[in-house]
Design a protein around this motif. Sequence first.
Motif, short mmCIF file in Angstrom:
data_model
loop_
_atom_site.label_atom_id
_atom_site.label_comp_id
_atom_site.label_asym_id
_atom_site.label_seq_id
_atom_site.Cartn_x
_atom_site.Cartn_y
_atom_site.Cartn_z
N THR A 109 38.25 -2.06 57.99
CA THR A 109 39.50 -1.67 57.37
C THR A 109 40.21 -2.72 56.84
OG1 THR A 109 40.21 0.47 58.95
CG2 THR A 109 41.29 -0.52 57.19
N ASP A 110 39.96 -4.38 57.37
CA ASP A 110 40.61 -5.35 56.53
C ASP A 110 39.60 -5.40 54.98
OD1 ASP A 110 43.11 -5.94 57.53
OD2 ASP A 110 41.86 -6.85 58.45
N ARG A 128 39.74 -2.15 53.08
CA ARG A 128 41.48 -2.37 52.02
C ARG A 128 40.47 -3.53 50.72
NH1 ARG A 128 46.81 -4.79 54.10
NH2 ARG A 128 48.21 -5.22 52.30
#
Length: 281
Positions: free
Chosen positions: A182-183, A186
């Motif tokens: 997810t990082d 993002r």
Amino acid sequence: MATTRIAVIGDIHHGQDTPTKRGSMALPLLEQFVAEVNNGRFDAVIDLGDRISDEDPERDRLLQSDVAMCFAKLVPVHHHVSGNHDVGLLSLADNEAILDRPSGSRALTIGDIRCVFWQPDVGLTRERGFRLSAGDLEELVRLLWQDDRPTLLISHVPLSGHAQTGNYYFEANPGHAAYAETDGIRAAIAEAPCPIVALAGHVHWNTLTTVDGTSHLTLQSLTETFISGAPAEAAGILDIEEERLRWTVTGREPLSVTLPWPKTRTRWRAPLARFAKAAVG
């Protein structure tokens, strides 16, 4: 700029009933959705995936075919991504063949709206959470950097990494509600040249989350019961005009929000480091 209107449905889960999903009601509810869309004015329909609850390969083909026959009755063109249940025992190619529609990553225009459909690996088991496959993140970056126009980003799995507190399925299993990467996702969204509104399904509730200035929406399942005790009958309507996006969810858990549809990208300041690490003033 004329209003672009898109009908959205997701997590149909056609198949057997479970303690929290009324799979036996999926087709009648989908037929009702199709009739309402055909009686309205829509530029397109978007399906967010998990059309079935997987059982075995032969049965899954039949279930997917049932859903495909319902979608074939739509007057507006329909667009799809596939979810973990769709590819649990079938391939992405199987799903595309049954739907007679692409389900892979792609960019296209609906009305006046640029849409990016991202189809990363959605393989999932009880033991394994979501993880990207080689090339998935690079494909997202490539699609987002093709154009700086406002973009609707569609995926099955939410990309915000939002908290699952209170979610029947995912409060204790957050790795099954978001990608381990997810990082990186993002960062890819934050660095893209285009303003983005992201839309997903999978988590079986309606949410609005803002991350780095990007609005992330999720849509409740058509057949989920864990909130109201009865099928949610959720369907979404996106109305996009000029610099405004209106998102309306109908069914047992209605929602209506109006969001910016900005023409240029905004950049948020990078978050502060942990206060405990800050110099004492």
